[in-house]
Design a protein around this motif. Structure first.
Motif, PDB file in Angstrom:
ATOM      1  N   ALA A 161      36.161 -29.194  96.228  1.00 57.73           N
ATOM      2  CA  ALA A 161      36.287 -27.750  96.015  1.00 57.73           C
ATOM      3  C   ALA A 161      35.403 -27.290  94.865  1.00 57.73           C
ATOM      4  O   ALA A 161      34.724 -26.250  94.966  1.00 57.73           O
ATOM      5  N   LEU A 162      35.366 -28.052  93.782  1.00 63.08           N
ATOM      6  CA  LEU A 162      34.509 -27.694  92.657  1.00 63.08           C
ATOM      7  C   LEU A 162      33.031 -27.768  93.032  1.00 63.08           C
ATOM      8  O   LEU A 162      32.223 -26.933  92.609  1.00 63.08           O
ATOM      9  N   GLU A 163      32.676 -28.764  93.829  1.00 66.27           N
ATOM     10  CA  GLU A 163      31.290 -28.886  94.280  1.00 66.27           C
ATOM     11  C   GLU A 163      30.913 -27.703  95.166  1.00 66.27           C
ATOM     12  O   GLU A 163      29.825 -27.133  95.040  1.00 66.27           O
ATOM     13  N   GLN A 164      31.805 -27.317  96.066  1.00 62.02           N
ATOM     14  CA  GLN A 164      31.553 -26.160  96.927  1.00 62.02           C
ATOM     15  C   GLN A 164      31.381 -24.898  96.101  1.00 62.02           C
ATOM     16  O   GLN A 164      30.504 -24.076  96.373  1.00 62.02           O
ATOM     17  N   ARG A 165      32.198 -24.745  95.080  1.00 66.49           N
ATOM     18  CA  ARG A 165      32.088 -23.569  94.218  1.00 66.49           C
ATOM     19  C   ARG A 165      30.734 -23.553  93.514  1.00 66.49           C
ATOM     20  O   ARG A 165      30.095 -22.510  93.404  1.00 66.49           O
ATOM     21  N   GLY A 166      30.284 -24.719  93.056  1.00 66.67           N
ATOM     22  CA  GLY A 166      28.993 -24.812  92.378  1.00 66.67           C
ATOM     23  C   GLY A 166      27.821 -24.506  93.292  1.00 66.67           C
ATOM     24  O   GLY A 166      26.847 -23.871  92.886  1.00 66.67           O
ATOM     25  N   VAL A 167      27.900 -24.929  94.537  1.00 61.74           N
ATOM     26  CA  VAL A 167      26.829 -24.705  95.510  1.00 61.74           C
ATOM     27  C   VAL A 167      26.874 -23.273  96.041  1.00 61.74           C
ATOM     28  O   VAL A 167      25.853 -22.697  96.402  1.00 61.74           O
ATOM     29  N   GLY A 168      28.076 -22.702  96.086  1.00 61.22           N
ATOM     30  CA  GLY A 168      28.222 -21.339  96.566  1.00 61.22           C
ATOM     31  C   GLY A 168      28.396 -21.207  98.061  1.00 61.22           C
ATOM     32  O   GLY A 168      28.276 -20.119  98.615  1.00 61.22           O
ATOM     33  N   GLN A 169      28.661 -22.299  98.722  1.00 61.96           N
ATOM     34  CA  GLN A 169      28.927 -22.241 100.164  1.00 61.96           C
ATOM     35  C   GLN A 169      29.876 -23.367 100.544  1.00 61.96           C
ATOM     36  O   GLN A 169      30.025 -24.333  99.825  1.00 61.96           O
ATOM     37  N   ARG A 170      30.476 -23.208 101.700  1.00 70.90           N
ATOM     38  CA  ARG A 170      31.423 -24.207 102.178  1.00 70.90           C
ATOM     39  C   ARG A 170      30.671 -25.449 102.645  1.00 70.90           C
ATOM     40  O   ARG A 170      29.635 -25.364 103.289  1.00 70.90           O
TER      41      ARG A 170
END
Length: 88
Positions: free
Chosen positions: A62-71
């Motif tokens: 979830a944190l990685e997705q938030r950092g990338v800005g996409q699912r």
């Protein structure tokens, strides 16, 4: 298994006796239960440990997705040889 043995568990000795009769080695589950018993932790302790590690992995994703800005979707694809298609 080493941690369980250091904590006083006889599981390593049991596994040694079992390996004389069965070719398979103890699993991660065996070690988790041996450690839980050696530490006299609650009965569901090994299961809780498994769930905690899965939760940590989900939070990391979830944190990685938030950092990338996409699912992001976890995907896998088998890359090994295809089975033969001979009918029995």
């Amino acid at each position: 298994m080493a941690l369980a043995t250091a904590a006083g568990s006889p599981a390593a000795t049991w596994a040694q006796h079992m390996s004389a009769e069965h070719p398979m080695q103890p699993s991660l589950d065996w070690g988790a239960v041996a450690l839980r018993r050696a530490l006299k932790a609650p009965r569901d302790g090994a299961l809780s440990l498994c769930h905690m590690s899965r939760t940590a992995g989900s939070l990391a994703q979830a944190l990685e997705q938030r950092g990338v800005g996409q699912r992001m979707w976890v995907q896998s694809r088998y890359l090994g040889p295809l089975p033969s298609s001979t009918a029995a």
